[in-house]
Design a protein around this motif. Sequence first.
Motif, mmCIF file in Angstrom:
data_model
loop_
_atom_site.group_PDB
_atom_site.id
_atom_site.type_symbol
_atom_site.label_atom_id
_atom_site.label_comp_id
_atom_site.label_asym_id
_atom_site.label_seq_id
_atom_site.Cartn_x
_atom_site.Cartn_y
_atom_site.Cartn_z
ATOM 1 N N GLU A 27 39.799 43.025 52.045
ATOM 2 C CA GLU A 27 39.771 43.369 53.475
ATOM 3 C C GLU A 27 38.642 44.350 53.769
ATOM 4 N N GLU A 28 37.465 44.014 53.263
ATOM 5 C CA GLU A 28 36.220 44.750 53.485
ATOM 6 C C GLU A 28 36.214 46.126 52.826
ATOM 7 N N GLU A 29 37.176 46.383 51.948
ATOM 8 C CA GLU A 29 37.182 47.629 51.184
ATOM 9 C C GLU A 29 37.025 47.319 49.700
ATOM 10 N N CYS A 30 36.206 48.106 49.042
ATOM 11 C CA CYS A 30 35.988 47.896 47.609
ATOM 12 C C CYS A 30 37.158 48.463 46.813
ATOM 13 N N TYR A 31 37.488 47.813 45.726
ATOM 14 C CA TYR A 31 38.532 48.326 44.841
ATOM 15 C C TYR A 31 38.069 48.190 43.389
ATOM 16 N N ASN A 32 38.621 49.033 42.551
ATOM 17 C CA ASN A 32 38.349 48.998 41.123
ATOM 18 C C ASN A 32 39.669 49.213 40.388
ATOM 19 N N ASP A 33 39.947 48.349 39.441
ATOM 20 C CA ASP A 33 41.134 48.525 38.618
ATOM 21 C C ASP A 33 40.872 47.958 37.228
ATOM 22 N N MET A 34 41.941 47.741 36.471
ATOM 23 C CA MET A 34 41.799 47.285 35.097
ATOM 24 C C MET A 34 42.674 46.058 34.870
ATOM 25 N N LYS A 35 42.314 45.285 33.855
ATOM 26 C CA LYS A 35 43.056 44.091 33.497
ATOM 27 C C LYS A 35 42.961 43.873 31.987
ATOM 28 N N LEU A 36 43.808 43.007 31.490
ATOM 29 C CA LEU A 36 43.711 42.603 30.096
ATOM 30 C C LEU A 36 42.535 41.648 29.916
ATOM 31 N N PRO A 37 41.947 41.592 28.722
ATOM 32 C CA PRO A 37 40.949 40.552 28.458
ATOM 33 C C PRO A 37 41.619 39.187 28.553
ATOM 34 N N GLY A 38 41.145 38.345 29.448
ATOM 35 C CA GLY A 38 41.772 37.042 29.613
ATOM 36 C C GLY A 38 40.958 36.147 30.509
ATOM 37 N N SER A 39 41.284 34.851 30.498
ATOM 38 C CA SER A 39 40.558 33.891 31.322
ATOM 39 C C SER A 39 41.281 32.552 31.297
ATOM 40 N N VAL A 40 40.978 31.726 32.287
ATOM 41 C CA VAL A 40 41.432 30.338 32.276
ATOM 42 C C VAL A 40 40.760 29.622 31.108
ATOM 43 N N ILE A 41 41.503 28.735 30.417
ATOM 44 C CA ILE A 41 40.914 28.038 29.277
ATOM 45 C C ILE A 41 40.079 26.854 29.759
ATOM 46 N N TYR A 42 39.105 26.447 28.933
ATOM 47 C CA TYR A 42 38.284 25.285 29.253
ATOM 48 C C TYR A 42 39.099 24.000 29.051
ATOM 49 N N GLU A 43 38.655 22.934 29.692
ATOM 50 C CA GLU A 43 39.409 21.682 29.697
ATOM 51 C C GLU A 43 39.663 21.140 28.289
ATOM 52 N N ASN A 44 38.670 21.204 27.419
ATOM 53 C CA ASN A 44 38.804 20.634 26.072
ATOM 54 C C ASN A 44 38.950 21.710 25.006
ATOM 55 N N GLU A 45 39.526 22.852 25.391
ATOM 56 C CA GLU A 45 39.590 24.007 24.487
ATOM 57 C C GLU A 45 41.005 24.215 23.971
ATOM 58 N N ASP A 46 41.116 24.465 22.682
ATOM 59 C CA ASP A 46 42.387 24.828 22.081
ATOM 60 C C ASP A 46 42.781 26.231 22.520
ATOM 61 N N LEU A 47 44.093 26.507 22.605
ATOM 62 C CA LEU A 47 44.556 27.814 23.059
ATOM 63 C C LEU A 47 44.029 28.947 22.186
#
Length: 238
Positions: free
Chosen positions: A36-56
Motif C-alpha cells: 500500500e505504497e509503504e516500504c516494509y522489511n522483514d525476514m523469512k526462511l530460505p525457500g522457494s517454489v520448486i522447478y517443474e522437473n525438480e526433485d524435492l
Amino acid sequence: MPESTLYPHVSVDCVIFGFTGEKLNILLISRSGINEEECYNDMKLPGSVIYENEDLDDAAYRVLHELTGIKNIYLQQFHSFGSPERTKNPQDIVWLENAIHMKIGRIVTIGYVALIKIGQKLQNFSDKYEAHWCDINNIGQLAFDHNIIVEKALDYVRLKLEDDPIGLYELLPKRFTEAELRNLHEIIFGTKVDIRNFHKKFLSLHYVVPLDEKQENVAHRAARYYRFDKIIYNQIHR
C-alpha cells in the motif's frame, strides 16, 4: 472448474539451526517490498517454489545454496504445510508473485531441517547473500507462516535428540566444554538441568573424549575441552 482457479504450487523451506557456543541461532533471509505504497522489511526462511522437473531434495539444496551460499550439509524432511491460511496475507502473495513472476494460488511447502556448527566461514557470508544468523528467541514475526514452521522444526529436533543425541554434537564446535554442552541442551529443550546430575551423566559418556587442553584467558576457572568421537558413538549405538 472455473477458468480463474489457480492450481496449488509446491515449495520448500529450509530451517537451519546453528549454535554459537552461547545461543541457538537460525538462518534467515532479508525480504523487502511495498505494501500500500509503504516500504516494509522483514525476514523469512530460505525457500522457494520448486522447478517443474525438480526433485524435492534437489530443490531444497538449490534454494539453500542460491540464497545463503551454504552447501554440503545434510538436510532432512520433517513436515509438510498445506493450510489454506498460508496464502491469506496479500502482502506475502504479492511479494512471492513478483519474486517468481507467476500467479500464485495455494502453496504447499515441504519443510527441511539441518543442525550445523557456525564457524568463522559461516559467520562472514551474509554480506553477499543477505542471509543472517538470528537468535532463535528474537526472530519476531516472520513472513508467511514461517514462525509455525520454525516451531514445528524445533519440536522435531527435540524428539530426534531425545532418541538419538548425536545432533547435539553437530551443533557444537570440534572441541567443547561441558558447560557448552549443558547450555546447548537447556536451550534446545527449554528447561534447566541439575548441574550435578548432568555432570555425572556427562562423565559416563564414553564417546565424549577429554582433551589435554583447557580454556585460556578466561576470568573463571579454565574448563577442560572435550571432543565427540563418532566411531565410539556408533559402536555403542549399533
